[in-house]
Design a protein around this motif. Structure first.
Motif, PDB file in Angstrom:
ATOM      1  N   MET A 193       0.849  -1.174   0.000  1.00  0.00           N
ATOM      2  CA  MET A 193       0.000   0.000   0.000  1.00  0.00           C
ATOM      3  C   MET A 193       0.901   1.245   0.000  1.00  0.00           C
ATOM      4  SD  MET A 193      -2.998   1.032   2.763  1.00  0.00           S
ATOM      5  CE  MET A 193      -4.038  -0.357   2.451  1.00  0.00           C
ATOM      6  N   ASN A 194       0.618   2.183  -0.898  1.00  0.00           N
ATOM      7  CA  ASN A 194       1.451   3.384  -0.956  1.00  0.00           C
ATOM      8  C   ASN A 194       1.040   4.379   0.134  1.00  0.00           C
ATOM      9  OD1 ASN A 194      -0.692   5.064  -1.843  1.00  0.00           O
ATOM     10  ND2 ASN A 194      -0.272   4.577  -3.987  1.00  0.00           N
ATOM     11  N   LEU A 195       1.832   5.426   0.283  1.00  0.00           N
ATOM     12  CA  LEU A 195       1.614   6.403   1.349  1.00  0.00           C
ATOM     13  C   LEU A 195       0.245   7.071   1.241  1.00  0.00           C
ATOM     14  CD1 LEU A 195       2.736   7.923   3.787  1.00  0.00           C
ATOM     15  CD2 LEU A 195       3.763   9.553   2.197  1.00  0.00           C
ATOM     16  N   GLN A 196      -0.161   7.457   0.046  1.00  0.00           N
ATOM     17  CA  GLN A 196      -1.451   8.123  -0.133  1.00  0.00           C
ATOM     18  C   GLN A 196      -2.601   7.196   0.284  1.00  0.00           C
ATOM     19  OE1 GLN A 196      -2.026  10.330  -3.693  1.00  0.00           O
ATOM     20  NE2 GLN A 196      -4.185  10.642  -3.331  1.00  0.00           N
ATOM     21  N   ASP A 197      -2.544   5.945  -0.103  1.00  0.00           N
ATOM     22  CA  ASP A 197      -3.587   4.987   0.281  1.00  0.00           C
ATOM     23  C   ASP A 197      -3.618   4.771   1.796  1.00  0.00           C
ATOM     24  OD1 ASP A 197      -4.279   4.687  -2.377  1.00  0.00           O
ATOM     25  OD2 ASP A 197      -3.159   2.820  -2.639  1.00  0.00           O
ATOM     26  N   THR A 198      -2.432   4.689   2.393  1.00  0.00           N
ATOM     27  CA  THR A 198      -2.352   4.506   3.839  1.00  0.00           C
ATOM     28  C   THR A 198      -2.955   5.700   4.566  1.00  0.00           C
ATOM     29  OG1 THR A 198      -0.341   3.172   3.609  1.00  0.00           O
ATOM     30  CG2 THR A 198      -0.763   4.130   5.781  1.00  0.00           C
ATOM     31  N   LEU A 199      -2.608   6.912   4.129  1.00  0.00           N
ATOM     32  CA  LEU A 199      -3.153   8.116   4.762  1.00  0.00           C
ATOM     33  C   LEU A 199      -4.659   8.221   4.543  1.00  0.00           C
ATOM     34  CD1 LEU A 199      -0.369  10.739   3.951  1.00  0.00           C
ATOM     35  CD2 LEU A 199      -0.858   9.651   6.160  1.00  0.00           C
ATOM     36  N   THR A 200      -5.121   7.894   3.342  1.00  0.00           N
ATOM     37  CA  THR A 200      -6.555   7.949   3.061  1.00  0.00           C
ATOM     38  C   THR A 200      -7.308   7.022   4.007  1.00  0.00           C
ATOM     39  OG1 THR A 200      -6.183   8.490   0.736  1.00  0.00           O
ATOM     40  CG2 THR A 200      -8.326   7.576   1.302  1.00  0.00           C
ATOM     41  N   GLU A 201      -6.814   5.807   4.184  1.00  0.00           N
ATOM     42  CA  GLU A 201      -7.464   4.841   5.065  1.00  0.00           C
ATOM     43  C   GLU A 201      -7.436   5.315   6.523  1.00  0.00           C
ATOM     44  OE1 GLU A 201      -6.864   0.248   6.517  1.00  0.00           O
ATOM     45  OE2 GLU A 201      -6.323   0.755   4.458  1.00  0.00           O
ATOM     46  N   LEU A 202      -6.302   5.829   6.959  1.00  0.00           N
ATOM     47  CA  LEU A 202      -6.155   6.304   8.335  1.00  0.00           C
ATOM     48  C   LEU A 202      -7.071   7.503   8.597  1.00  0.00           C
ATOM     49  CD1 LEU A 202      -4.551   6.030  11.006  1.00  0.00           C
ATOM     50  CD2 LEU A 202      -2.875   7.601  10.017  1.00  0.00           C
ATOM     51  N   PHE A 203      -7.090   8.453   7.670  1.00  0.00           N
ATOM     52  CA  PHE A 203      -7.927   9.642   7.833  1.00  0.00           C
ATOM     53  C   PHE A 203      -9.405   9.256   7.816  1.00  0.00           C
ATOM     54  CE2 PHE A 203      -4.674  12.871   5.884  1.00  0.00           C
ATOM     55  CZ  PHE A 203      -3.750  12.539   6.861  1.00  0.00           C
ATOM     56  N   TRP A 204      -9.783   8.337   6.933  1.00  0.00           N
ATOM     57  CA  TRP A 204     -11.167   7.865   6.846  1.00  0.00           C
ATOM     58  C   TRP A 204     -11.607   7.239   8.171  1.00  0.00           C
ATOM     59  CZ3 TRP A 204     -15.684   8.145   4.740  1.00  0.00           C
ATOM     60  CH2 TRP A 204     -16.594   7.087   4.812  1.00  0.00           C
ATOM     61  N   LYS A 205     -10.771   6.372   8.737  1.00  0.00           N
ATOM     62  CA  LYS A 205     -11.099   5.716  10.009  1.00  0.00           C
ATOM     63  C   LYS A 205     -11.271   6.739  11.126  1.00  0.00           C
ATOM     64  CE  LYS A 205      -9.057   1.213   9.083  1.00  0.00           C
ATOM     65  NZ  LYS A 205      -7.979   0.263   9.398  1.00  0.00           N
ATOM     66  N   HIS A 206     -10.430   7.787  11.108  1.00  0.00           N
ATOM     67  CA  HIS A 206     -10.545   8.817  12.132  1.00  0.00           C
ATOM     68  C   HIS A 206     -11.847   9.604  11.970  1.00  0.00           C
ATOM     69  CE1 HIS A 206      -9.400  11.664  15.180  1.00  0.00           C
ATOM     70  NE2 HIS A 206      -9.640  12.657  14.333  1.00  0.00           N
ATOM     71  N   LEU A 207     -12.204   9.919  10.742  1.00  0.00           N
ATOM     72  CA  LEU A 207     -13.469  10.629  10.506  1.00  0.00           C
ATOM     73  C   LEU A 207     -14.654   9.809  11.016  1.00  0.00           C
ATOM     74  CD1 LEU A 207     -13.105  12.204   6.945  1.00  0.00           C
ATOM     75  CD2 LEU A 207     -13.262  13.417   9.127  1.00  0.00           C
ATOM     76  N   ILE A 208     -14.645   8.527  10.744  1.00  0.00           N
ATOM     77  CA  ILE A 208     -15.738   7.659  11.190  1.00  0.00           C
ATOM     78  C   ILE A 208     -15.824   7.636  12.712  1.00  0.00           C
ATOM     79  CG2 ILE A 208     -16.512   5.252  11.345  1.00  0.00           C
ATOM     80  CD1 ILE A 208     -15.383   4.886   8.491  1.00  0.00           C
ATOM     81  N   ALA A 209     -14.676   7.511  13.363  1.00  0.00           N
ATOM     82  CA  ALA A 209     -14.652   7.361  14.814  1.00  0.00           C
ATOM     83  C   ALA A 209     -14.903   8.659  15.574  1.00  0.00           C
ATOM     84  CB  ALA A 209     -13.311   6.768  15.250  1.00  0.00           C
ATOM     85  N   ALA A 210     -14.380   9.771  15.070  1.00  0.00           N
ATOM     86  CA  ALA A 210     -14.416  11.003  15.858  1.00  0.00           C
ATOM     87  C   ALA A 210     -15.206  12.146  15.234  1.00  0.00           C
ATOM     88  CB  ALA A 210     -12.988  11.472  16.135  1.00  0.00           C
ATOM     89  N   HIS A 211     -15.472  12.098  13.946  1.00  0.00           N
ATOM     90  CA  HIS A 211     -16.156  13.201  13.266  1.00  0.00           C
ATOM     91  C   HIS A 211     -17.197  12.705  12.261  1.00  0.00           C
ATOM     92  CE1 HIS A 211     -13.351  16.261  14.819  1.00  0.00           C
ATOM     93  NE2 HIS A 211     -12.428  15.325  14.679  1.00  0.00           N
ATOM     94  N   PRO A 212     -18.093  11.800  12.675  1.00  0.00           N
ATOM     95  CA  PRO A 212     -19.068  11.290  11.702  1.00  0.00           C
ATOM     96  C   PRO A 212     -19.968  12.385  11.134  1.00  0.00           C
ATOM     97  CG  PRO A 212     -19.649  10.590  13.910  1.00  0.00           C
ATOM     98  CD  PRO A 212     -18.286  11.218  13.993  1.00  0.00           C
ATOM     99  N   GLU A 213     -20.159  13.465  11.888  1.00  0.00           N
ATOM    100  CA  GLU A 213     -20.983  14.563  11.372  1.00  0.00           C
ATOM    101  C   GLU A 213     -20.365  15.174  10.115  1.00  0.00           C
ATOM    102  OE1 GLU A 213     -18.055  16.667  14.067  1.00  0.00           O
ATOM    103  OE2 GLU A 213     -19.074  14.742  14.067  1.00  0.00           O
ATOM    104  N   ARG A 214     -19.042  15.145  10.023  1.00  0.00           N
ATOM    105  CA  ARG A 214     -18.361  15.635   8.811  1.00  0.00           C
ATOM    106  C   ARG A 214     -18.685  14.741   7.615  1.00  0.00           C
ATOM    107  NH1 ARG A 214     -13.585  19.457   9.497  1.00  0.00           N
ATOM    108  NH2 ARG A 214     -14.134  20.281  11.528  1.00  0.00           N
ATOM    109  N   ILE A 215     -18.735  13.452   7.857  1.00  0.00           N
ATOM    110  CA  ILE A 215     -19.042  12.518   6.773  1.00  0.00           C
ATOM    111  C   ILE A 215     -20.449  12.775   6.252  1.00  0.00           C
ATOM    112  CG2 ILE A 215     -19.425  10.086   6.207  1.00  0.00           C
ATOM    113  CD1 ILE A 215     -17.150   9.449   8.207  1.00  0.00           C
ATOM    114  N   PHE A 216     -21.398  12.978   7.172  1.00  0.00           N
ATOM    115  CA  PHE A 216     -22.772  13.255   6.754  1.00  0.00           C
ATOM    116  C   PHE A 216     -22.837  14.546   5.942  1.00  0.00           C
ATOM    117  CE2 PHE A 216     -23.773  10.203  10.064  1.00  0.00           C
ATOM    118  CZ  PHE A 216     -24.857   9.529   9.529  1.00  0.00           C
ATOM    119  N   SER A 217     -22.160  15.592   6.407  1.00  0.00           N
ATOM    120  CA  SER A 217     -22.224  16.863   5.681  1.00  0.00           C
ATOM    121  C   SER A 217     -21.472  16.780   4.360  1.00  0.00           C
ATOM    122  CB  SER A 217     -21.694  18.016   6.537  1.00  0.00           C
ATOM    123  OG  SER A 217     -20.315  17.897   6.752  1.00  0.00           O
TER     124      SER A 217
END
Length: 150
Positions: free
Chosen positions: A1-25
Protein backbone atom coordinates in the motif's frame (compact mmCIF):
# COMPACT_ATOMS: atom_id res chain seq x y z
CA UNK A 1 0.00 0.00 0.00
CA UNK A 2 1.45 3.38 -0.96
CA UNK A 3 1.61 6.40 1.35
CA UNK A 4 -1.45 8.12 -0.13
CA UNK A 5 -3.59 4.99 0.28
CA UNK A 6 -2.35 4.51 3.84
CA UNK A 7 -3.15 8.12 4.76
CA UNK A 8 -6.56 7.95 3.06
CA UNK A 9 -7.46 4.84 5.07
CA UNK A 10 -6.16 6.30 8.33
CA UNK A 11 -7.93 9.64 7.83
CA UNK A 12 -11.17 7.87 6.85
CA UNK A 13 -11.10 5.72 10.01
CA UNK A 14 -10.55 8.82 12.13
CA UNK A 15 -13.47 10.63 10.51
CA UNK A 16 -15.74 7.66 11.19
CA UNK A 17 -14.65 7.36 14.81
CA UNK A 18 -14.42 11.00 15.86
CA UNK A 19 -16.16 13.20 13.27
CA UNK A 20 -19.07 11.29 11.70
CA UNK A 21 -20.98 14.56 11.37
CA UNK A 22 -18.36 15.63 8.81
CA UNK A 23 -19.04 12.52 6.77
CA UNK A 24 -22.77 13.25 6.75
CA UNK A 25 -22.22 16.86 5.68
CA UNK A 26 -19.63 15.91 3.08
CA UNK A 27 -21.85 13.18 1.71
CA UNK A 28 -24.62 15.70 1.05
CA UNK A 29 -22.53 18.39 -0.60
CA UNK A 30 -19.20 16.89 -1.47
CA UNK A 31 -17.52 13.55 -1.93
CA UNK A 32 -15.74 12.20 1.14
CA UNK A 33 -13.15 10.66 -1.18
CA UNK A 34 -12.60 14.04 -2.84
CA UNK A 35 -12.21 15.70 0.56
CA UNK A 36 -9.62 13.13 1.66
CA UNK A 37 -7.77 13.39 -1.66
CA UNK A 38 -7.60 17.18 -1.45
CA UNK A 39 -6.55 17.04 2.20
CA UNK A 40 -3.68 14.71 1.37
CA UNK A 41 -2.72 16.81 -1.66
CA UNK A 42 -2.63 19.82 0.68
CA UNK A 43 -0.07 17.96 2.76
CA UNK A 44 2.17 17.29 -0.25
CA UNK A 45 4.77 19.96 0.62
CA UNK A 46 5.12 18.64 4.16
CA UNK A 47 5.23 15.04 2.95
CA UNK A 48 8.03 15.89 0.52
CA UNK A 49 9.90 17.82 3.20
CA UNK A 50 9.67 14.93 5.65
CA UNK A 51 10.82 12.48 2.97
CA UNK A 52 13.79 14.70 2.07
CA UNK A 53 14.70 14.86 5.75
CA UNK A 54 14.98 11.07 5.71
CA UNK A 55 12.07 10.43 8.05
CA UNK A 56 10.70 6.89 8.05
CA UNK A 57 7.33 6.09 6.50
CA UNK A 58 5.97 5.40 9.96
CA UNK A 59 7.09 8.82 11.20
CA UNK A 60 5.71 10.55 8.11
CA UNK A 61 2.34 8.85 8.60
CA UNK A 62 2.31 9.87 12.27
CA UNK A 63 3.18 13.50 11.44
CA UNK A 64 0.57 13.65 8.66
CA UNK A 65 -2.08 12.19 10.95
CA UNK A 66 -1.29 14.72 13.68
CA UNK A 67 -1.56 17.52 11.10
CA UNK A 68 -4.90 16.14 9.87
CA UNK A 69 -6.32 15.87 13.40
CA UNK A 70 -5.14 19.37 14.25
CA UNK A 71 -6.94 20.72 11.20
CA UNK A 72 -10.18 19.06 12.27
CA UNK A 73 -10.00 20.33 15.82
CA UNK A 74 -11.52 18.56 18.79
CA UNK A 75 -14.37 16.18 18.17
CA UNK A 76 -17.81 17.56 18.92
CA UNK A 77 -19.09 14.03 18.46
CA UNK A 78 -16.84 12.51 21.13
CA UNK A 79 -17.50 15.45 23.44
CA UNK A 80 -21.29 15.11 23.20
CA UNK A 81 -21.06 11.33 23.41
CA UNK A 82 -19.14 11.59 26.66
CA UNK A 83 -21.61 14.13 28.08
CA UNK A 84 -24.56 11.98 27.08
CA UNK A 85 -22.97 8.90 28.60
CA UNK A 86 -22.11 10.66 31.87
CA UNK A 87 -25.16 12.85 32.36
CA UNK A 88 -27.92 10.91 30.58
CA UNK A 89 -26.71 7.33 30.92
CA UNK A 90 -30.13 5.68 30.53
CA UNK A 91 -30.81 7.47 27.25
CA UNK A 92 -27.25 6.78 26.11
CA UNK A 93 -27.73 3.06 26.73
CA UNK A 94 -31.10 3.05 24.96
CA UNK A 95 -29.63 4.72 21.89
CA UNK A 96 -26.64 2.39 21.92
CA UNK A 97 -28.82 -0.71 22.21
CA UNK A 98 -31.18 0.45 19.47
CA UNK A 99 -28.24 1.08 17.11
CA UNK A 100 -29.12 4.76 16.64
CA UNK A 101 -26.46 6.36 18.85
CA UNK A 102 -24.28 7.71 16.04
CA UNK A 103 -27.24 8.99 14.05
CA UNK A 104 -28.79 10.71 17.06
CA UNK A 105 -25.48 12.24 18.16
CA UNK A 106 -24.96 13.67 14.67
CA UNK A 107 -28.44 15.22 14.88
CA UNK A 108 -27.62 16.62 18.34
CA UNK A 109 -24.40 18.17 17.04
CA UNK A 110 -26.33 19.96 14.32
CA UNK A 111 -28.91 21.18 16.80
CA UNK A 112 -26.23 22.25 19.31
CA UNK A 113 -24.08 24.09 16.76
CA UNK A 114 -25.15 27.46 18.16
CA UNK A 115 -23.87 26.48 21.61
CA UNK A 116 -20.54 25.28 20.24
CA UNK A 117 -20.19 28.43 18.12
CA UNK A 118 -21.22 30.87 20.88
CA UNK A 119 -18.60 29.51 23.25
CA UNK A 120 -16.04 28.85 20.53
CA UNK A 121 -15.43 25.11 20.83
CA UNK A 122 -11.70 24.39 20.67
CA UNK A 123 -9.14 22.19 22.38
CA UNK A 124 -8.91 24.90 25.06
CA UNK A 125 -12.65 25.42 25.59
CA UNK A 126 -13.40 21.69 25.56
CA UNK A 127 -12.38 21.70 29.23
CA UNK A 128 -14.60 24.69 30.00
CA UNK A 129 -17.15 24.27 32.80
CA UNK A 130 -19.26 26.91 31.06
CA UNK A 131 -19.39 24.90 27.83
CA UNK A 132 -20.22 21.73 29.72
CA UNK A 133 -23.01 23.44 31.69
CA UNK A 134 -24.56 24.96 28.55
CA UNK A 135 -24.41 21.69 26.62
CA UNK A 136 -25.92 19.70 29.48
CA UNK A 137 -28.79 22.20 29.62
CA UNK A 138 -29.14 22.01 25.84
CA UNK A 139 -29.17 18.20 25.90
CA UNK A 140 -31.76 18.10 28.67
CA UNK A 141 -34.05 20.35 26.65
CA UNK A 142 -33.33 18.56 23.37
CA UNK A 143 -33.96 15.12 24.85
CA UNK A 144 -37.14 16.32 26.56
CA UNK A 145 -38.46 17.74 23.27
CA UNK A 146 -37.43 14.60 21.38
CA UNK A 147 -39.26 12.34 23.84
CA UNK A 148 -42.43 14.40 23.49
CA UNK A 149 -42.39 14.19 19.70
CA UNK A 150 -42.37 10.38 19.71
Amino acid sequence: MNLQDTLTELFWKHLIAAHPERIFSLDKNYSVNQYLKETIQGLAPELEQWKSQGKSSRTIISLAFAHFKEGLGPSRYLYLEELLQQEFSTIYQQLQQSGTLTYELVKMIGAANHVFEAIGFSSVSSNSKRLRKHLIAFLADYLHQSSQSL
